[in-house]
Design an enzyme around this catalytic site. Sequence first.
Site, PDB file in Angstrom:
ATOM      1  N   ASP A  10       0.838  -1.205   0.000  1.00  0.00           N
ATOM      2  CA  ASP A  10       0.000   0.000   0.000  1.00  0.00           C
ATOM      3  C   ASP A  10       0.871   1.253   0.000  1.00  0.00           C
ATOM      4  O   ASP A  10       0.665   2.157   0.802  1.00  0.00           O
ATOM      5  CB  ASP A  10      -0.919  -0.019   1.223  1.00  0.00           C
ATOM      6  CG  ASP A  10      -1.990   1.071   1.182  1.00  0.00           C
ATOM      7  OD1 ASP A  10      -2.323   1.550   0.080  1.00  0.00           O
ATOM      8  OD2 ASP A  10      -2.487   1.441   2.254  1.00  0.00           O
ATOM      9  N   ILE A  11       1.844   1.298  -0.887  1.00  0.00           N
ATOM     10  CA  ILE A  11       2.735   2.455  -0.938  1.00  0.00           C
ATOM     11  C   ILE A  11       2.036   3.593  -1.672  1.00  0.00           C
ATOM     12  O   ILE A  11       1.710   3.478  -2.848  1.00  0.00           O
ATOM     13  CB  ILE A  11       4.075   2.106  -1.609  1.00  0.00           C
ATOM     14  CG1 ILE A  11       4.800   1.027  -0.807  1.00  0.00           C
ATOM     15  CG2 ILE A  11       4.948   3.355  -1.747  1.00  0.00           C
ATOM     16  CD1 ILE A  11       6.083   0.541  -1.447  1.00  0.00           C
TER      17      ILE A  11
END
Length: 152
Positions: A10-11
Amino acid sequence: MQPSPVIHGDITASNILVDDQQVARLGDFGLSIILEQKSQSNITSALHGALRYTAPEFFSSDSSRTPNPTKESDIYSFGSIMYQVLSGKIPYYNIPLESQVLLALHRGEKPKRKHSIPRISWQFITDCWGDPGLRPNAANAVEHVEYYQYAS
């Protein structure tokens, strides 16, 4: 420095924090998985994270499989962060609706290069957005950022 064997999953720009010494730190490891413990049960949704940073392989038309985050999908997201940092615009800034972004991802459309992005960085960003098997690795990303930092 050896990259950690962790997949974040979830960057996004909102998950990058800068400390008092101006060092960037990655936060929000809620979806992360350690490579040695990777399993299908670690992921609850194929549509996790912010859509504008999510690798297109998560939007497969094959409904029988739910893709797991990978090192390669994290690199795709890293390329999107570089795009935002160097252009001052979020990926697909010119597309107002998330549903339209999803269509663009499905069609394989990528954000357009802004003039503020140096050619060498644009090439690296597009490599990050390329075929998962051909994307740079974390060590390549560190090399590029260090080169860009000292070349500027």
